[in-house]
Design an enzyme around this catalytic site. Structure first.
Site, PDB file in Angstrom:
ATOM      1  N   LYS A  18      -5.691  -2.363   0.083  1.00  0.00           N
ATOM      2  CA  LYS A  18      -5.206  -3.613  -0.835  1.00  0.00           C
ATOM      3  C   LYS A  18      -3.937  -3.850  -1.414  1.00  0.00           C
ATOM      4  O   LYS A  18      -3.584  -4.871  -1.424  1.00  0.00           O
ATOM      5  CB  LYS A  18      -5.924  -2.875  -2.536  1.00  0.00           C
ATOM      6  CG  LYS A  18      -7.542  -2.908  -2.596  1.00  0.00           C
ATOM      7  CD  LYS A  18      -8.028  -2.673  -3.877  1.00  0.00           C
ATOM      8  CE  LYS A  18      -7.471  -1.425  -4.433  1.00  0.00           C
ATOM      9  NZ  LYS A  18      -7.658  -0.087  -3.884  1.00  0.00           N
ATOM     10  N   ARG A  94     -12.551  -2.137 -12.803  1.00  0.00           N
ATOM     11  CA  ARG A  94     -13.293  -0.904 -12.048  1.00  0.00           C
ATOM     12  C   ARG A  94     -14.595  -0.940 -12.662  1.00  0.00           C
ATOM     13  O   ARG A  94     -15.579  -0.190 -11.829  1.00  0.00           O
ATOM     14  CB  ARG A  94     -12.485   0.116 -12.159  1.00  0.00           C
ATOM     15  CG  ARG A  94     -11.345   0.277 -11.275  1.00  0.00           C
ATOM     16  CD  ARG A  94     -10.724   1.466 -11.253  1.00  0.00           C
ATOM     17  NE  ARG A  94      -9.745   1.668 -10.063  1.00  0.00           N
ATOM     18  CZ  ARG A  94      -8.641   2.664  -9.910  1.00  0.00           C
ATOM     19  NH1 ARG A  94      -8.728   3.485 -10.851  1.00  0.00           N
ATOM     20  NH2 ARG A  94      -7.997   2.373  -8.718  1.00  0.00           N
ATOM     21  N   ARG A 128      -0.201   9.202   3.979  1.00  0.00           N
ATOM     22  CA  ARG A 128       0.754   8.292   3.781  1.00  0.00           C
ATOM     23  C   ARG A 128       2.134   8.960   3.585  1.00  0.00           C
ATOM     24  O   ARG A 128       2.197   9.802   2.873  1.00  0.00           O
ATOM     25  CB  ARG A 128       0.368   7.597   2.759  1.00  0.00           C
ATOM     26  CG  ARG A 128       1.475   6.695   2.259  1.00  0.00           C
ATOM     27  CD  ARG A 128       0.659   5.532   1.296  1.00  0.00           C
ATOM     28  NE  ARG A 128       0.015   6.036   0.093  1.00  0.00           N
ATOM     29  CZ  ARG A 128      -0.566   5.417  -0.771  1.00  0.00           C
ATOM     30  NH1 ARG A 128      -1.102   4.420  -0.478  1.00  0.00           N
ATOM     31  NH2 ARG A 128      -1.537   6.057  -1.896  1.00  0.00           N
ATOM     32  N   ARG A 161       3.332  11.247  -2.125  1.00  0.00           N
ATOM     33  CA  ARG A 161       2.978  11.433  -3.524  1.00  0.00           C
ATOM     34  C   ARG A 161       2.184  12.410  -3.698  1.00  0.00           C
ATOM     35  O   ARG A 161       1.221  12.996  -3.008  1.00  0.00           O
ATOM     36  CB  ARG A 161       2.147  10.147  -3.918  1.00  0.00           C
ATOM     37  CG  ARG A 161       3.005   8.777  -3.875  1.00  0.00           C
ATOM     38  CD  ARG A 161       2.009   7.513  -3.958  1.00  0.00           C
ATOM     39  NE  ARG A 161       3.010   6.418  -4.377  1.00  0.00           N
ATOM     40  CZ  ARG A 161       2.136   5.131  -4.013  1.00  0.00           C
ATOM     41  NH1 ARG A 161       0.860   5.070  -3.970  1.00  0.00           N
ATOM     42  NH2 ARG A 161       2.853   4.004  -4.423  1.00  0.00           N
ATOM     43  N   ARG A 172     -11.420  10.677  -5.689  1.00  0.00           N
ATOM     44  CA  ARG A 172     -11.181   9.399  -6.171  1.00  0.00           C
ATOM     45  C   ARG A 172     -12.286   8.160  -5.448  1.00  0.00           C
ATOM     46  O   ARG A 172     -12.625   7.301  -6.048  1.00  0.00           O
ATOM     47  CB  ARG A 172      -9.765   8.750  -6.024  1.00  0.00           C
ATOM     48  CG  ARG A 172      -8.868   9.236  -7.001  1.00  0.00           C
ATOM     49  CD  ARG A 172      -7.582   8.966  -6.844  1.00  0.00           C
ATOM     50  NE  ARG A 172      -7.206   7.522  -6.600  1.00  0.00           N
ATOM     51  CZ  ARG A 172      -6.105   6.989  -5.823  1.00  0.00           C
ATOM     52  NH1 ARG A 172      -5.258   7.739  -5.331  1.00  0.00           N
ATOM     53  NH2 ARG A 172      -6.161   5.579  -5.907  1.00  0.00           N
TER      54      ARG A 172
END
Length: 215
Positions: A18, A94, A128, A161, A172
């Site tokens: 996204k 959501r 990432r 992160r 998630r």
């Protein structure tokens, strides 16, 4: 040529692409990119009571309640509507309840559902790495820097992160799957919902997105 003041909702699991798609639309069509994740991090950084509450929820990978999410989004959406801006909502709504709240403020023109397999999505996020200086994004599985853990552009050490870990991302993703089918059902008869296969990489589908926007 896309119409003026276009409103797009992006649906997709963590790691579906996204963010990459949003960046494309920002640069090519000058959309405003509204990410609930970015907004939540801003609130968390404020150190407010709401920020502390959000910090606890996000750190465990749980979904923020409809009431809290809508409260955060209300002010941001109001600004965009007043400016008659074209924008992309990334991570919102959501749930059907959030979708109904959104429609009280503005009607979306297009709903893009970005599909990706769970294993691939987890690798995209757990792998990432970010440059804290220029914001460049790398991935230890798919897009490694020339030197391990060092940004190609400014030599800064890359960071990960805190919530980009396997346990949090898996939770998630599972939570996303549990609630998304309700949202897909909600939008199914609207004529605005488009499902996009992003398993071969988000860049491969950008021409399809361009064609869709310029119909």
């Amino acid at each position: 040529m896309i119409k003026q003041s276009m409103k797009i909702v992006l649906l997709g699991a963590p790691g579906s692409g996204k963010g990459t798609l949003s960046n494309h639309l920002e640069k090519k069509y000058h959309f405003e990119h509204i990410s609930t994740g970015d907004l939540f991090r801003k609130v968390i950084a404020s150190g407010s009571e709401l920020g502390e509450k959000l910090k606890l929820i996000v750190s465990t990978g749980a979904l923020v309640s409809d009431q809290v999410t809508n409260a955060v989004m209300r002010e941001e959406l109001g600004k965009l509507v007043n400016d008659n801006a074209s924008f992309i909502l990334d991570g919102y709504p959501r749930t059907p309840e959030q979708a109904k709240f959104l429609e009280q403020i503005v009607q979306p023109d297009l709903i893009l559902l970005i599909d990706v397999e769970k294993e691939l999505a987890v690798k995209r996020i757990v792998g990432r790495r970010l440059c804290p200086k220029c914001g460049a994004i790398y991935n230890i599985y798919f897009k490694k820097p020339k030197i391990d853990n060092v940004c190609d552009y400014d030599g800064e050490f890359l960071i990960q992160r805190k919530d980009d870990n396997n346990a949090t991302i898996t939770k998630r993703f599972d939570l996303y799957e549990d609630v998304t089918h309700q949202l897909v059902d909600y939008y199914q008869g609207s004529g605005k919902l488009y499902r996009i296969d992003a398993n071969n990489g988000i860049d491969a589908i950008l021409p399809q997105i361009d064609e869709l926007l310029n119909k």
